[in-house]
Design a protein around this motif. Structure first.
Motif, PDB file in Angstrom:
ATOM      1  N   LEU A  21       0.826  -1.205   0.000  1.00  0.00           N
ATOM      2  CA  LEU A  21       0.000   0.000   0.000  1.00  0.00           C
ATOM      3  C   LEU A  21       0.863   1.259   0.000  1.00  0.00           C
ATOM      4  CD1 LEU A  21      -2.792  -1.146   2.489  1.00  0.00           C
ATOM      5  CD2 LEU A  21      -3.038  -0.747   0.028  1.00  0.00           C
ATOM      6  N   TYR A  22       1.963   1.247   0.758  1.00  0.00           N
ATOM      7  CA  TYR A  22       2.885   2.381   0.756  1.00  0.00           C
ATOM      8  C   TYR A  22       3.421   2.621  -0.656  1.00  0.00           C
ATOM      9  CZ  TYR A  22       3.301   2.297   5.909  1.00  0.00           C
ATOM     10  OH  TYR A  22       3.056   2.351   7.260  1.00  0.00           O
ATOM     11  N   GLU A  23       3.871   1.555  -1.290  1.00  0.00           N
ATOM     12  CA  GLU A  23       4.469   1.676  -2.614  1.00  0.00           C
ATOM     13  C   GLU A  23       3.447   2.163  -3.638  1.00  0.00           C
ATOM     14  OE1 GLU A  23       6.132  -2.158  -3.368  1.00  0.00           O
ATOM     15  OE2 GLU A  23       7.754  -1.926  -1.908  1.00  0.00           O
ATOM     16  N   ALA A  24       2.225   1.645  -3.549  1.00  0.00           N
ATOM     17  CA  ALA A  24       1.169   2.072  -4.471  1.00  0.00           C
ATOM     18  C   ALA A  24       0.839   3.542  -4.249  1.00  0.00           C
ATOM     19  CB  ALA A  24      -0.078   1.212  -4.271  1.00  0.00           C
ATOM     20  N   ALA A  25       0.701   3.936  -2.995  1.00  0.00           N
ATOM     21  CA  ALA A  25       0.330   5.312  -2.668  1.00  0.00           C
ATOM     22  C   ALA A  25       1.409   6.295  -3.100  1.00  0.00           C
ATOM     23  CB  ALA A  25       0.072   5.441  -1.166  1.00  0.00           C
ATOM     24  N   VAL A  26       2.657   5.995  -2.809  1.00  0.00           N
ATOM     25  CA  VAL A  26       3.725   6.945  -3.130  1.00  0.00           C
ATOM     26  C   VAL A  26       3.866   7.116  -4.640  1.00  0.00           C
ATOM     27  CG1 VAL A  26       5.688   5.344  -3.217  1.00  0.00           C
ATOM     28  CG2 VAL A  26       6.048   7.684  -2.472  1.00  0.00           C
ATOM     29  N   THR A  27       3.675   6.034  -5.402  1.00  0.00           N
ATOM     30  CA  THR A  27       3.775   6.113  -6.852  1.00  0.00           C
ATOM     31  C   THR A  27       2.634   6.941  -7.435  1.00  0.00           C
ATOM     32  OG1 THR A  27       4.835   3.939  -6.943  1.00  0.00           O
ATOM     33  CG2 THR A  27       3.897   4.784  -8.989  1.00  0.00           C
ATOM     34  N   LEU A  28       1.417   6.665  -6.998  1.00  0.00           N
ATOM     35  CA  LEU A  28       0.258   7.383  -7.515  1.00  0.00           C
ATOM     36  C   LEU A  28       0.278   8.863  -7.133  1.00  0.00           C
ATOM     37  CD1 LEU A  28      -2.478   4.698  -6.828  1.00  0.00           C
ATOM     38  CD2 LEU A  28      -1.884   5.632  -9.075  1.00  0.00           C
ATOM     39  N   ILE A  29       0.617   9.144  -5.880  1.00  0.00           N
ATOM     40  CA  ILE A  29       0.614  10.534  -5.426  1.00  0.00           C
ATOM     41  C   ILE A  29       1.722  11.321  -6.125  1.00  0.00           C
ATOM     42  CG2 ILE A  29       0.926  12.041  -3.425  1.00  0.00           C
ATOM     43  CD1 ILE A  29      -0.400   9.804  -1.743  1.00  0.00           C
ATOM     44  N   ALA A  30       2.847  10.673  -6.393  1.00  0.00           N
ATOM     45  CA  ALA A  30       3.921  11.338  -7.132  1.00  0.00           C
ATOM     46  C   ALA A  30       3.481  11.643  -8.559  1.00  0.00           C
ATOM     47  CB  ALA A  30       5.175  10.467  -7.140  1.00  0.00           C
ATOM     48  N   GLU A  31       2.665  10.749  -9.121  1.00  0.00           N
ATOM     49  CA  GLU A  31       2.213  10.915 -10.504  1.00  0.00           C
ATOM     50  C   GLU A  31       1.128  11.982 -10.641  1.00  0.00           C
ATOM     51  OE1 GLU A  31       0.868   7.072 -11.646  1.00  0.00           O
ATOM     52  OE2 GLU A  31       2.877   6.258 -11.974  1.00  0.00           O
ATOM     53  N   GLN A  32       0.164  11.998  -9.695  1.00  0.00           N
ATOM     54  CA  GLN A  32      -1.012  12.844  -9.902  1.00  0.00           C
ATOM     55  C   GLN A  32      -1.421  13.713  -8.730  1.00  0.00           C
ATOM     56  OE1 GLN A  32      -3.369   9.476 -11.092  1.00  0.00           O
ATOM     57  NE2 GLN A  32      -4.325   9.257  -9.084  1.00  0.00           N
ATOM     58  N   GLY A  33      -0.650  13.682  -7.637  1.00  0.00           N
ATOM     59  CA  GLY A  33      -0.968  14.522  -6.492  1.00  0.00           C
ATOM     60  C   GLY A  33      -1.845  13.813  -5.475  1.00  0.00           C
ATOM     61  N   PHE A  34      -1.818  14.330  -4.241  1.00  0.00           N
ATOM     62  CA  PHE A  34      -2.562  13.689  -3.159  1.00  0.00           C
ATOM     63  C   PHE A  34      -4.068  13.780  -3.374  1.00  0.00           C
ATOM     64  CE2 PHE A  34      -4.801  14.020   0.904  1.00  0.00           C
ATOM     65  CZ  PHE A  34      -4.455  12.801   1.478  1.00  0.00           C
ATOM     66  N   SER A  35      -4.570  14.966  -3.674  1.00  0.00           N
ATOM     67  CA  SER A  35      -6.010  15.174  -3.791  1.00  0.00           C
ATOM     68  C   SER A  35      -6.623  14.353  -4.916  1.00  0.00           C
ATOM     69  CB  SER A  35      -6.323  16.660  -4.008  1.00  0.00           C
ATOM     70  OG  SER A  35      -5.893  17.425  -2.903  1.00  0.00           O
ATOM     71  N   ALA A  36      -5.894  14.205  -6.014  1.00  0.00           N
ATOM     72  CA  ALA A  36      -6.422  13.484  -7.170  1.00  0.00           C
ATOM     73  C   ALA A  36      -6.351  11.965  -7.022  1.00  0.00           C
ATOM     74  CB  ALA A  36      -5.681  13.905  -8.434  1.00  0.00           C
ATOM     75  N   THR A  37      -5.593  11.500  -6.073  1.00  0.00           N
ATOM     76  CA  THR A  37      -5.438  10.057  -5.872  1.00  0.00           C
ATOM     77  C   THR A  37      -6.543   9.522  -4.971  1.00  0.00           C
ATOM     78  OG1 THR A  37      -3.031  10.212  -6.123  1.00  0.00           O
ATOM     79  CG2 THR A  37      -3.894   8.249  -5.032  1.00  0.00           C
ATOM     80  N   THR A  38      -7.214   8.476  -5.406  1.00  0.00           N
ATOM     81  CA  THR A  38      -8.311   7.902  -4.633  1.00  0.00           C
ATOM     82  C   THR A  38      -7.888   6.609  -3.954  1.00  0.00           C
ATOM     83  OG1 THR A  38      -9.166   6.554  -6.454  1.00  0.00           O
ATOM     84  CG2 THR A  38      -9.940   8.847  -6.314  1.00  0.00           C
ATOM     85  N   VAL A  39      -8.642   6.229  -2.946  1.00  0.00           N
ATOM     86  CA  VAL A  39      -8.386   4.969  -2.244  1.00  0.00           C
ATOM     87  C   VAL A  39      -8.579   3.794  -3.201  1.00  0.00           C
ATOM     88  CG1 VAL A  39      -9.207   3.431  -0.417  1.00  0.00           C
ATOM     89  CG2 VAL A  39      -8.971   5.888   0.026  1.00  0.00           C
ATOM     90  N   ASP A  40      -9.570   3.899  -4.095  1.00  0.00           N
ATOM     91  CA  ASP A  40      -9.792   2.826  -5.081  1.00  0.00           C
ATOM     92  C   ASP A  40      -8.559   2.612  -5.951  1.00  0.00           C
ATOM     93  OD1 ASP A  40     -12.926   2.165  -5.099  1.00  0.00           O
ATOM     94  OD2 ASP A  40     -12.658   4.304  -4.704  1.00  0.00           O
ATOM     95  N   GLU A  41      -7.931   3.723  -6.354  1.00  0.00           N
ATOM     96  CA  GLU A  41      -6.736   3.611  -7.196  1.00  0.00           C
ATOM     97  C   GLU A  41      -5.581   2.998  -6.430  1.00  0.00           C
ATOM     98  OE1 GLU A  41      -7.045   7.325 -10.312  1.00  0.00           O
ATOM     99  OE2 GLU A  41      -6.591   7.780  -8.213  1.00  0.00           O
ATOM    100  N   ILE A  42      -5.434   3.380  -5.171  1.00  0.00           N
ATOM    101  CA  ILE A  42      -4.364   2.813  -4.343  1.00  0.00           C
ATOM    102  C   ILE A  42      -4.562   1.318  -4.186  1.00  0.00           C
ATOM    103  CG2 ILE A  42      -3.362   2.770  -2.028  1.00  0.00           C
ATOM    104  CD1 ILE A  42      -4.024   5.779  -1.839  1.00  0.00           C
TER     105      ILE A  42
END
Length: 209
Positions: A21-42
């Motif tokens: 989950l850490y790895e998924a979150a850090v990759t997604l948030i780096a790509e599109q920002g915290f606000s744009a990243t959803t729990v479903d995507e993580i």
């Protein structure tokens, strides 16, 4: 024994899930920002059910806060290990600082997305995890402060040195130089970047020997 083994196995599995989950979150948030990243995507990126995210973390914000703790904790441990190894092998305090510079570069080379997020969050003031970020930042800087204070105490460094500011400057130097390296000078090797920062650390930018 059986109960203990089962508990240990469950703990290991949960830690592995949290790592994903850490790895998924850090990759997604780096790509599109915290606000744009959803729990479903993580959850999708980590390959787990959405409920698994909430089982491990109460919310996306809590997940990100724990991600910061986890990542900076790894960096702090790397810096401390480098300093302790230098001491065990008879190196001086400049050697310890140099080893910590390299350890920082190795960490950033391994976790560039996390480092990018961490540096970006340091400049924000409206996040729920701001106080946590300040605490974990100080834990990393404190390791460098300890080496500097020891160097002052044994006469290796001047008593006039501003320990807190110097420690922060050294950590900042590594973070900014490494991000510049990864973003704009990726052709350089880690050894090359370390050599440049090592010369800067030892006051030999002008080429004095």
């Amino acid at each position: 024994m059986e109960s203990s083994s089962a508990t240990s196995g469950g703990s290991t599995r949960r830690e592995a899930t949290r790592q994903k989950l850490y790895e998924a979150a850090v990759t997604l948030i780096a790509e599109q920002g915290f606000s744009a990243t959803t729990v479903d995507e993580i959850a999708e990126r980590a390959g787990v059910a959405k409920g698994t995210v909430y089982y491990n973390f109460a919310s996306k914000s809590v997940l990100f806060e724990e991600l910061l703790r986890h990542g900076v904790g790894l960096l702090t441990a790397s810096l401390r290990e480098a300093a302790e190894l230098t001491e065990r092998t008879g190196g001086n305090k400049v050697d310890a600082l140099d080893a910590m510079v390299r350890a920082g570069l190795v960490f950033i080379d391994r976790y560039p997305a996390f480092t990018q997020l961490y540096v970006a969050e340091l400049w924000r003031t409206n996040r729920a995890w701001q106080s946590t970020l300040m605490v974990v930042r100080q834990e990393a800087v404190a390791v460098v402060e300890g080496v500097l204070r020891d160097g002052v105490a044994n006469g290796e460094f001047s008593e006039e040195i501003d320990v807190q500011l110097t420690a922060a400057a050294l950590v900042g130097m590594v973070l900014v130089a490494a991000l510049d390296w990864k973003s704009f000078q990726p052709e350089r090797s880690l050894d090359d970047v370390h050599s440049a920062l090592s010369r800067l650390l030892q006051g030999r930018v002008s080429g004095r020997r």
